[in-house]
Structure formats: structure tokens, C-alpha cells
Design a protein around this motif. Structure first.
Motif, PDB file in Angstrom:
ATOM      1  N   ARG A  90       9.205   4.187   1.423  1.00  0.00           N
ATOM      2  CA  ARG A  90       9.070   4.892   2.761  1.00  0.00           C
ATOM      3  C   ARG A  90       9.579   6.302   2.584  1.00  0.00           C
ATOM      4  NH1 ARG A  90       6.642   1.667   6.171  1.00  0.00           N
ATOM      5  NH2 ARG A  90       7.331  -0.592   6.058  1.00  0.00           N
ATOM      6  N   SER A  91      10.872   6.562   1.786  1.00  0.00           N
ATOM      7  CA  SER A  91      11.353   7.699   1.711  1.00  0.00           C
ATOM      8  C   SER A  91      10.722   8.610   0.443  1.00  0.00           C
ATOM      9  CB  SER A  91      13.046   7.847   1.587  1.00  0.00           C
ATOM     10  OG  SER A  91      13.083   7.039   0.148  1.00  0.00           O
ATOM     11  N   GLY A  92      10.339   7.694  -0.556  1.00  0.00           N
ATOM     12  CA  GLY A  92       9.662   8.177  -1.682  1.00  0.00           C
ATOM     13  C   GLY A  92      10.913   8.548  -2.781  1.00  0.00           C
ATOM     14  N   GLN A  93      12.298   8.335  -2.310  1.00  0.00           N
ATOM     15  CA  GLN A  93      13.388   8.678  -3.269  1.00  0.00           C
ATOM     16  C   GLN A  93      13.521   7.748  -4.373  1.00  0.00           C
ATOM     17  OE1 GLN A  93      15.343  11.578  -3.094  1.00  0.00           O
ATOM     18  NE2 GLN A  93      13.843  12.214  -1.405  1.00  0.00           N
ATOM     19  N   PRO A  94      13.885   8.134  -5.499  1.00  0.00           N
ATOM     20  CA  PRO A  94      14.042   7.175  -6.628  1.00  0.00           C
ATOM     21  C   PRO A  94      15.280   6.520  -6.362  1.00  0.00           C
ATOM     22  CG  PRO A  94      14.675   9.352  -7.423  1.00  0.00           C
ATOM     23  CD  PRO A  94      14.107   9.469  -6.070  1.00  0.00           C
ATOM     24  N   THR A 101      11.554   4.126 -10.020  1.00  0.00           N
ATOM     25  CA  THR A 101      11.278   2.809  -8.988  1.00  0.00           C
ATOM     26  C   THR A 101      11.674   3.632  -7.655  1.00  0.00           C
ATOM     27  OG1 THR A 101      11.839   1.181 -10.416  1.00  0.00           O
ATOM     28  CG2 THR A 101      12.238   0.882  -8.131  1.00  0.00           C
ATOM     29  N   LEU A 102      10.836   3.683  -6.607  1.00  0.00           N
ATOM     30  CA  LEU A 102      11.104   4.596  -5.658  1.00  0.00           C
ATOM     31  C   LEU A 102      11.338   3.669  -4.368  1.00  0.00           C
ATOM     32  CD1 LEU A 102       7.847   6.910  -5.843  1.00  0.00           C
ATOM     33  CD2 LEU A 102      10.274   7.074  -6.737  1.00  0.00           C
ATOM     34  N   GLU A 103      12.277   4.030  -3.347  1.00  0.00           N
ATOM     35  CA  GLU A 103      12.333   3.569  -1.886  1.00  0.00           C
ATOM     36  C   GLU A 103      10.902   3.907  -1.486  1.00  0.00           C
ATOM     37  OE1 GLU A 103      12.229   2.130   1.480  1.00  0.00           O
ATOM     38  OE2 GLU A 103      12.342   4.321   1.443  1.00  0.00           O
ATOM     39  N   ARG A 148       0.828  -1.256   0.067  1.00  0.00           N
ATOM     40  CA  ARG A 148       0.256  -0.080   0.024  1.00  0.00           C
ATOM     41  C   ARG A 148       0.996   1.192   0.031  1.00  0.00           C
ATOM     42  NH1 ARG A 148      -5.230  -1.292   0.530  1.00  0.00           N
ATOM     43  NH2 ARG A 148      -5.607  -3.449   1.544  1.00  0.00           N
ATOM     44  N   LEU A 149       2.115   1.202  -0.669  1.00  0.00           N
ATOM     45  CA  LEU A 149       3.089   2.154  -0.538  1.00  0.00           C
ATOM     46  C   LEU A 149       3.438   2.380  -2.088  1.00  0.00           C
ATOM     47  CD1 LEU A 149       5.244   2.017   2.747  1.00  0.00           C
ATOM     48  CD2 LEU A 149       3.373   3.633   2.281  1.00  0.00           C
ATOM     49  N   ILE A 150       3.497   3.702  -2.480  1.00  0.00           N
ATOM     50  CA  ILE A 150       3.695   3.955  -3.855  1.00  0.00           C
ATOM     51  C   ILE A 150       5.010   3.719  -4.026  1.00  0.00           C
ATOM     52  CG2 ILE A 150       4.010   5.544  -6.047  1.00  0.00           C
ATOM     53  CD1 ILE A 150       1.141   4.564  -5.051  1.00  0.00           C
ATOM     54  N   ASP A 151       5.624   2.727  -5.106  1.00  0.00           N
ATOM     55  CA  ASP A 151       6.918   2.481  -5.231  1.00  0.00           C
ATOM     56  C   ASP A 151       7.378   2.443  -6.760  1.00  0.00           C
ATOM     57  OD1 ASP A 151       6.185  -0.202  -6.525  1.00  0.00           O
ATOM     58  OD2 ASP A 151       5.969  -0.848  -4.302  1.00  0.00           O
ATOM     59  N   ASP A 168      20.864   4.359  -7.886  1.00  0.00           N
ATOM     60  CA  ASP A 168      21.544   4.446  -6.760  1.00  0.00           C
ATOM     61  C   ASP A 168      22.102   3.394  -6.125  1.00  0.00           C
ATOM     62  OD1 ASP A 168      22.121   5.042  -3.996  1.00  0.00           O
ATOM     63  OD2 ASP A 168      20.272   5.569  -3.387  1.00  0.00           O
ATOM     64  N   THR A 169      23.364   3.136  -6.343  1.00  0.00           N
ATOM     65  CA  THR A 169      24.081   1.482  -6.246  1.00  0.00           C
ATOM     66  C   THR A 169      24.074   1.258  -4.754  1.00  0.00           C
ATOM     67  OG1 THR A 169      26.154   2.449  -6.615  1.00  0.00           O
ATOM     68  CG2 THR A 169      24.800   1.543  -8.381  1.00  0.00           C
ATOM     69  N   ASP A 170      24.516   2.465  -3.879  1.00  0.00           N
ATOM     70  CA  ASP A 170      24.512   2.148  -2.565  1.00  0.00           C
ATOM     71  C   ASP A 170      23.545   2.472  -1.588  1.00  0.00           C
ATOM     72  OD1 ASP A 170      24.664   4.684  -2.800  1.00  0.00           O
ATOM     73  OD2 ASP A 170      26.822   5.164  -2.388  1.00  0.00           O
TER      74      ASP A 170
END
Length: 267
Positions: free
Chosen positions: A217-221, A213-215, A195-198, A238-240
Motif C-alpha cells: 500500500r505504501s510502496g516502501q521497501p 520487497t515492498l509494503e 492486485r498490488l505490486i509487492d 526494515d525490521t520494525d
């Protein structure tokens, strides 16, 4: 000073003050400013006529004679004159509210058209129509499992506004797409059922040009795919997983990586 008369409005009070003046009686209109200060409330009980106590009986007699010569209509007309501005505003507000309600009524689903495409006596598609016989929404069961898995919503002009899809047919709508002028603008999806947008897809003139493609909880790509004519052109990663895209991969028409670059950190 003593109150000799409570007027229906300021206009009536000033008129009676003139009547008393002709009788040689000085009267003061009290509270004539209150109706306007209180937001166009009715003036009854607020505006009054005060005279000196020694003039009270003469003033009452003069007002009684004046009342005996009046008919109901002039007083009613005077009251209407004072509140006409307020009624005009209320009338305009009523027109606006009425127009809004009419639009809402016209937009309300009032009719349905149903389809059974596979002839199993179950509804596979349903159109909702407004009072103006304009399409409001559509639901479809694309895999014929008796559960609707596609919902289309239309705006007041009958143009597609949003689309919701259950593409894994599990009963949960996991994606929503927004449209403008019948062209897709953006799709948000929950691909793992938490139920979170990813996942977010961006469109240019209805054509997908970028997929993020997002993380959740943070919404960061963590991965951004750039598309050209429907094929993968390059990917930023974001490899790391530190919240910063650091690697860019370029692809050929066969989907093979042709070059990899490091993305310089933003100063």
C-alpha cells in the motif's frame, strides 16, 4: 458609406478598389484582417468594398463592366493564391497524419501463426504478425492447460518491449517485465494476488542485481536483496516496519550470514 461588393478574398477586394479608383471612385476595403485573425477561415462574406452613397450607382456599374470582362479562371487563381499557405499547412498535416496511420496499419496484427507443441489439437503458442510480416506479439501456454500464461509484446522495430507472465498458472498475469534492446530492465510483480505490486526486480545489462520487497500500500521497501552473479550478496531490512531500512546482512557463497550491521539513519 455603403457596401457595393462582397469579395471572395482580400486580394480581390483590393484589385476592385484599384478598378474603382481608375473611375474616380474612392472605395474602402473593410474586414481584410478578419480571415487571418480567425485562423485562415474562408474570406467569403468577411471582406467587403464600401463607397460613399453618392458613388454607389457608378461603382456598381463599374464593377458590372469589370465582371463582364473576367473569366472564371483568374478569380479562381486569386482565391488559390490567398489560401495556398493554409493548404500547405493542411497538406503537411495530412502527410504527418497519413504517415502515422500507415505505421499504425503496418503495426496492426493481420496474420497469425499457431503451434500445437504437444499435438493435442489445441493451440499452445500463437504469433501475431503485422501487415509487413513483422512480429507484433506472442502468447504461449507453457503448461498445456489450454490457458495462455505468457504474453510478449514487440515494438515497431520488432524488438521485445514487454513481457507478462502467469507463473503460478492460475489464469492471472501477476508480473510484467520491461525490456530495452532485448535486455530486461525491470520486473514488477504481485506475488500474493491482491492486485498490488509487492516485488520489483532491477536488472543491469539484463542480469538481475537487486530485488525489492515492498509494503504494497505504501510502496516502501521492507527488504532489498542485492545479488552478485546470481547469488545473494547482502540484504537490507526494515525490521520494525517503520518505513526505514535499519539492518544490513552480508552473505557468503553458501547463503550464510557472515555479518550484520545497523544502517545509520539518513540525516
Amino acid at each position: 458609406m455603403k457596401t457595393v461588393y462582397v469579395a471572395a478574398n482580400a486580394l480581390e477586394a483590393h484589385m476592385l478598389a484599384d478598378v474603382l479608383k481608375q473611375e474616380g471612385i474612392t472605395a474602402q476595403v473593410m474586414g481584410s484582417f478578419l480571415p487571418g485573425a480567425m485562423g485562415e477561415l474562408p474570406a467569403a462574406g468577411l471582406v467587403r468594398l464600401d463607397v460613399d452613397e453618392v458613388d454607389f450607382e457608378r461603382a456598381r456599374a463599374a464593377i458590372a463592366r469589370w465582371e463582364a470582362t473576367q473569366v472564371a479562371e483568374p478569380a479562381t487563381h486569386a482565391a488559390r493564391t490567398v489560401v495556398s499557405g493554409s493548404r500547405w499547412r493542411w497538406g503537411l498535416g495530412g502527410l504527418v497524419l497519413g504517415a502515422g496511420l500507415c505505421l499504425a496499419v503496418v503495426r496492426l496484427p493481420t496474420g497469425q501463426t499457431e503451434f500445437d507443441h504437444n499435438r493435442d489439437s489445441l493451440v499452445d503458442e500463437r504469433w501475431e504478425l503485422s501487415l509487413a510480416d513483422q512480429i507484433v506479439g506472442v502468447v504461449q501456454d507453457r503448461n498445456f492447460d489450454s490457458r495462455m500464461d505468457l504474453r510478449l509484446h514487440y515494438d515497431a522495430s520488432g524488438v521485445l518491449d514487454t513481457e507478462e507472465r502467469d507463473d503460478d498458472f492460475d489464469g492471472q498475469f501477476e508480473s510484467r517485465t520491461w525490456y530495452r534492446m532485448n535486455q530486461a530492465q525491470r520486473t514488477e510483480a504481485d506475488t500474493d494476488g491482491d492486485r498490488l505490486i509487492d516485488s520489483v526486480t532491477h536488472y543491469t545489462h539484463g542480469v538481475p542485481t537487486r530485488m525489492d520487497t515492498l509494503e504494497p500500500r505504501s510502496g516502501q521497501p521492507v527488504r532489498i536483496e542485492h545479488l552478485r552473479l546470481g547469488r545473494l550478496d547482502k540484504v537490507e531490512r526494515d525490521t520494525d516496519l517503520d518505513g526505514v531500512l535499519d539492518t544490513r546482512e552480508h552473505y557468503n557463497a553458501l547463503g550464510q550470514i557472515t555479518r550484520t550491521d545497523r544502517i545509520a539513519p539518513t540525516p
